[in-house]
Design a protein around this motif. Structure first.
Motif, PDB file in Angstrom:
ATOM      1  N   HIS A 137       3.615 -40.180  -9.665  1.00 58.12           N
ATOM      2  CA  HIS A 137       4.733 -39.269  -9.940  1.00 58.12           C
ATOM      3  C   HIS A 137       5.213 -38.509  -8.710  1.00 58.12           C
ATOM      4  O   HIS A 137       6.072 -37.638  -8.833  1.00 58.12           O
ATOM      5  CB  HIS A 137       4.340 -38.280 -11.038  1.00 58.12           C
ATOM      6  CG  HIS A 137       4.037 -38.940 -12.357  1.00 58.12           C
ATOM      7  ND1 HIS A 137       5.002 -39.602 -13.087  1.00 58.12           N
ATOM      8  CD2 HIS A 137       2.870 -39.049 -13.045  1.00 58.12           C
ATOM      9  CE1 HIS A 137       4.444 -40.088 -14.191  1.00 58.12           C
ATOM     10  NE2 HIS A 137       3.166 -39.783 -14.181  1.00 58.12           N
ATOM     11  N   GLY A 138       4.654 -38.802  -7.548  1.00 58.18           N
ATOM     12  CA  GLY A 138       5.111 -38.135  -6.334  1.00 58.18           C
ATOM     13  C   GLY A 138       4.495 -36.771  -6.086  1.00 58.18           C
ATOM     14  O   GLY A 138       4.959 -36.036  -5.208  1.00 58.18           O
ATOM     15  N   ILE A 139       3.451 -36.416  -6.826  1.00 57.60           N
ATOM     16  CA  ILE A 139       2.757 -35.156  -6.559  1.00 57.60           C
ATOM     17  C   ILE A 139       1.939 -35.323  -5.283  1.00 57.60           C
ATOM     18  O   ILE A 139       1.241 -36.333  -5.130  1.00 57.60           O
ATOM     19  CB  ILE A 139       1.816 -34.788  -7.731  1.00 57.60           C
ATOM     20  CG1 ILE A 139       2.558 -34.831  -9.062  1.00 57.60           C
ATOM     21  CG2 ILE A 139       1.197 -33.417  -7.516  1.00 57.60           C
ATOM     22  CD1 ILE A 139       1.653 -34.661 -10.272  1.00 57.60           C
ATOM     23  N   PRO A 140       1.992 -34.382  -4.356  1.00 54.98           N
ATOM     24  CA  PRO A 140       1.142 -34.486  -3.173  1.00 54.98           C
ATOM     25  C   PRO A 140      -0.325 -34.668  -3.564  1.00 54.98           C
ATOM     26  O   PRO A 140      -0.815 -34.032  -4.505  1.00 54.98           O
ATOM     27  CB  PRO A 140       1.369 -33.148  -2.452  1.00 54.98           C
ATOM     28  CG  PRO A 140       2.737 -32.724  -2.885  1.00 54.98           C
ATOM     29  CD  PRO A 140       2.853 -33.186  -4.311  1.00 54.98           C
ATOM     30  N   ALA A 141      -1.011 -35.549  -2.848  1.00 56.86           N
ATOM     31  CA  ALA A 141      -2.392 -35.886  -3.207  1.00 56.86           C
ATOM     32  C   ALA A 141      -3.292 -34.664  -3.257  1.00 56.86           C
ATOM     33  O   ALA A 141      -4.144 -34.540  -4.137  1.00 56.86           O
ATOM     34  CB  ALA A 141      -2.944 -36.919  -2.226  1.00 56.86           C
ATOM     35  N   GLU A 142      -3.090 -33.733  -2.316  1.00 60.09           N
ATOM     36  CA  GLU A 142      -3.958 -32.553  -2.306  1.00 60.09           C
ATOM     37  C   GLU A 142      -3.735 -31.678  -3.533  1.00 60.09           C
ATOM     38  O   GLU A 142      -4.649 -30.958  -3.961  1.00 60.09           O
ATOM     39  CB  GLU A 142      -3.754 -31.733  -1.036  1.00 60.09           C
ATOM     40  CG  GLU A 142      -2.347 -31.205  -0.809  1.00 60.09           C
ATOM     41  CD  GLU A 142      -1.464 -32.180  -0.036  1.00 60.09           C
ATOM     42  OE1 GLU A 142      -0.441 -31.732   0.516  1.00 60.09           O
ATOM     43  OE2 GLU A 142      -1.795 -33.390   0.005  1.00 60.09           O
ATOM     44  N   ASP A 143      -2.539 -31.763  -4.135  1.00 58.79           N
ATOM     45  CA  ASP A 143      -2.248 -30.949  -5.326  1.00 58.79           C
ATOM     46  C   ASP A 143      -2.864 -31.548  -6.586  1.00 58.79           C
ATOM     47  O   ASP A 143      -3.526 -30.835  -7.355  1.00 58.79           O
ATOM     48  CB  ASP A 143      -0.740 -30.791  -5.502  1.00 58.79           C
ATOM     49  CG  ASP A 143      -0.127 -29.887  -4.440  1.00 58.79           C
ATOM     50  OD1 ASP A 143      -0.886 -29.168  -3.764  1.00 58.79           O
ATOM     51  OD2 ASP A 143       1.100 -29.916  -4.285  1.00 58.79           O
ATOM     52  N   TRP A 144      -2.646 -32.859  -6.820  1.00 57.36           N
ATOM     53  CA  TRP A 144      -3.193 -33.410  -8.064  1.00 57.36           C
ATOM     54  C   TRP A 144      -4.712 -33.542  -8.005  1.00 57.36           C
ATOM     55  O   TRP A 144      -5.385 -33.385  -9.032  1.00 57.36           O
ATOM     56  CB  TRP A 144      -2.509 -34.705  -8.463  1.00 57.36           C
ATOM     57  CG  TRP A 144      -2.687 -35.905  -7.582  1.00 57.36           C
ATOM     58  CD1 TRP A 144      -1.802 -36.393  -6.665  1.00 57.36           C
ATOM     59  CD2 TRP A 144      -3.803 -36.812  -7.559  1.00 57.36           C
ATOM     60  NE1 TRP A 144      -2.296 -37.518  -6.061  1.00 57.36           N
ATOM     61  CE2 TRP A 144      -3.518 -37.805  -6.597  1.00 57.36           C
ATOM     62  CE3 TRP A 144      -4.999 -36.881  -8.267  1.00 57.36           C
ATOM     63  CZ2 TRP A 144      -4.395 -38.840  -6.307  1.00 57.36           C
ATOM     64  CZ3 TRP A 144      -5.885 -37.920  -7.983  1.00 57.36           C
ATOM     65  CH2 TRP A 144      -5.588 -38.881  -7.018  1.00 57.36           C
ATOM     66  N   THR A 145      -5.273 -33.815  -6.834  1.00 60.03           N
ATOM     67  CA  THR A 145      -6.743 -33.863  -6.757  1.00 60.03           C
ATOM     68  C   THR A 145      -7.339 -32.474  -6.958  1.00 60.03           C
ATOM     69  O   THR A 145      -8.363 -32.319  -7.637  1.00 60.03           O
ATOM     70  CB  THR A 145      -7.220 -34.444  -5.410  1.00 60.03           C
ATOM     71  OG1 THR A 145      -6.610 -33.728  -4.327  1.00 60.03           O
ATOM     72  CG2 THR A 145      -6.860 -35.916  -5.296  1.00 60.03           C
ATOM     73  N   ARG A 146      -6.697 -31.461  -6.373  1.00 58.59           N
ATOM     74  CA  ARG A 146      -7.197 -30.096  -6.547  1.00 58.59           C
ATOM     75  C   ARG A 146      -7.113 -29.676  -8.014  1.00 58.59           C
ATOM     76  O   ARG A 146      -8.043 -29.053  -8.550  1.00 58.59           O
ATOM     77  CB  ARG A 146      -6.407 -29.129  -5.660  1.00 58.59           C
ATOM     78  CG  ARG A 146      -6.897 -27.680  -5.749  1.00 58.59           C
ATOM     79  CD  ARG A 146      -6.320 -26.802  -4.650  1.00 58.59           C
ATOM     80  NE  ARG A 146      -4.865 -26.829  -4.675  1.00 58.59           N
ATOM     81  CZ  ARG A 146      -4.139 -27.288  -3.654  1.00 58.59           C
ATOM     82  NH1 ARG A 146      -4.719 -27.782  -2.586  1.00 58.59           N
ATOM     83  NH2 ARG A 146      -2.815 -27.251  -3.726  1.00 58.59           N
ATOM     84  N   TYR A 147      -6.014 -30.045  -8.667  1.00 56.25           N
ATOM     85  CA  TYR A 147      -5.880 -29.672 -10.081  1.00 56.25           C
ATOM     86  C   TYR A 147      -6.926 -30.386 -10.945  1.00 56.25           C
ATOM     87  O   TYR A 147      -7.616 -29.751 -11.756  1.00 56.25           O
ATOM     88  CB  TYR A 147      -4.476 -29.989 -10.606  1.00 56.25           C
ATOM     89  CG  TYR A 147      -4.388 -29.737 -12.082  1.00 56.25           C
ATOM     90  CD1 TYR A 147      -4.447 -28.441 -12.581  1.00 56.25           C
ATOM     91  CD2 TYR A 147      -4.317 -30.790 -12.994  1.00 56.25           C
ATOM     92  CE1 TYR A 147      -4.422 -28.198 -13.940  1.00 56.25           C
ATOM     93  CE2 TYR A 147      -4.289 -30.553 -14.355  1.00 56.25           C
ATOM     94  CZ  TYR A 147      -4.340 -29.251 -14.825  1.00 56.25           C
ATOM     95  OH  TYR A 147      -4.331 -29.014 -16.170  1.00 56.25           O
ATOM     96  N   LEU A 148      -7.079 -31.706 -10.775  1.00 58.79           N
ATOM     97  CA  LEU A 148      -8.057 -32.430 -11.584  1.00 58.79           C
ATOM     98  C   LEU A 148      -9.479 -31.977 -11.286  1.00 58.79           C
ATOM     99  O   LEU A 148     -10.340 -31.962 -12.168  1.00 58.79           O
ATOM    100  CB  LEU A 148      -7.915 -33.938 -11.358  1.00 58.79           C
ATOM    101  CG  LEU A 148      -6.603 -34.569 -11.850  1.00 58.79           C
ATOM    102  CD1 LEU A 148      -6.640 -36.081 -11.675  1.00 58.79           C
ATOM    103  CD2 LEU A 148      -6.318 -34.204 -13.308  1.00 58.79           C
ATOM    104  N   GLN A 149      -9.741 -31.598 -10.034  1.00 65.50           N
ATOM    105  CA  GLN A 149     -11.050 -31.047  -9.698  1.00 65.50           C
ATOM    106  C   GLN A 149     -11.295 -29.752 -10.451  1.00 65.50           C
ATOM    107  O   GLN A 149     -12.398 -29.497 -10.952  1.00 65.50           O
ATOM    108  CB  GLN A 149     -11.144 -30.799  -8.192  1.00 65.50           C
ATOM    109  CG  GLN A 149     -12.504 -30.297  -7.709  1.00 65.50           C
ATOM    110  CD  GLN A 149     -13.531 -31.406  -7.622  1.00 65.50           C
ATOM    111  OE1 GLN A 149     -13.368 -32.357  -6.868  1.00 65.50           O
ATOM    112  NE2 GLN A 149     -14.576 -31.295  -8.399  1.00 65.50           N
ATOM    113  N   SER A 150     -10.259 -28.923 -10.556  1.00 65.30           N
ATOM    114  CA  SER A 150     -10.408 -27.658 -11.280  1.00 65.30           C
ATOM    115  C   SER A 150     -10.617 -27.891 -12.772  1.00 65.30           C
ATOM    116  O   SER A 150     -11.307 -27.120 -13.435  1.00 65.30           O
ATOM    117  CB  SER A 150      -9.188 -26.760 -11.043  1.00 65.30           C
ATOM    118  OG  SER A 150      -8.037 -27.245 -11.726  1.00 65.30           O
TER     119      SER A 150
END
Length: 271
Positions: free
Chosen positions: A161-174
């Protein structure tokens, strides 16, 4: 713990998924690299027990019955499988998903109350394909965790979906490290640069699988004592090598998304 042992899925002409082994524990985010999209979707379906494997097994906490694994798992946003239709408004999607939750009707959350609880009032009347992709991911995660029996979340291609990798990984990690602590698996096109968490790849065996499924070692029998030889001078005895004891993992810190949205925090369990 999720254990996929030599999981393979056949296609009409060629295999959709070559034998793959991996593990994912509760409170952990596992990124699985798979290519192309049909392989990613087949793997996501297999891990969530929504497709019967041609070979191998998938199990959760020692139970390999597909019905049991399916009951505690949620497949999130799988293309052409259960991704939400773009023409829906956020409010309509919430209404549809809440209506499908198990249990008596009187126990289900009301639409307005649910959106207010998760800070989504401002999104209620927006079209789903018009909201921020990270807000969309957050919305779908909240809806998946509305079922209290869910202990495993499997995301199919959240990187599309074009989300920056650091954003979606950080969210799923949380999400994984929240109080609910589900196991979170993201099947993606490629592992992001700089990611230092757990990884696996379609068609390969994860290194830690053998330790996860190996039977406990048999008790060693005590060797017969050798005769004692008395000498004028005892040779120096070498000290036994100390066994390496792994240090316990440090507790994961709560992760807050950098995106400027109230929806970027992990879902929390109701008290």
């Amino acid at each position: 713990m999720l254990i996929a042992d030599n999981l393979a899925i056949a296609g009409r002409h060629l295999p959709l998924l070559e034998p793959t082994s991996l593990t994912a524990a509760r409170g952990e985010l596992l990124l699985v690299e798979a290519e192309p999209q049909p392989t990613r979707t087949a793997l996501a379906l297999g891990l969530s027990a929504r497709m019967r494997p041609g070979e191998g097994t998938v199990s959760w906490s020692g139970t390999s019955a597909l019905r049991s694994v399916r009951r505690i798992s949620a497949l999130v946003d799988s293309p052409e499988i259960n991704e939400p239709e773009a023409h829906l408004k956020v409010r309509d999607l919430v209404a549809e998903d809440l209506a499908l939750q198990p249990g008596p009707v009187w126990r289900r959350s009301g639409i307005e109350g649910w959106m207010r609880k998760h800070g989504m009032e401002a999104l209620a009347n927006q079209w789903l394909d018009a909201i921020d992709p990270l807000e969309r991911l957050t919305l779908l995660t909240h809806l998946a965790l509305e079922d209290r029996s869910i202990e495993l979340l499997v995301f199919d291609s959240p990187d599309r979906h074009g989300i920056p990798a650091e954003d979606w990984t950080r969210y799923l990690q949380s999400v994984a490290t929240s109080r609910r602590a589900p196991a979170v698996v993201a099947v993606i096109q490629r592992i992001p640069e700089g990611w230092n968490g757990s990884v696996a790849r379609a068609g390969q065996v994860q290194d830690k699988l053998a330790a996860a499924v190996a039977p406990p070692p048999a008790a060693e029998t005590e060797p017969t004592a050798a005769p004692v030889v008395v000498s004028a001078k005892e040779p120096d005895q070498a000290l036994p090598a100390a066994g390496e004891t792994p240090e316990p993992d440090a507790p994961a810190a709560d992760v807050v998304s950098a995106a400027p949205t109230t929806l970027s925090t992990a879902p929390k369990e109701e008290s």
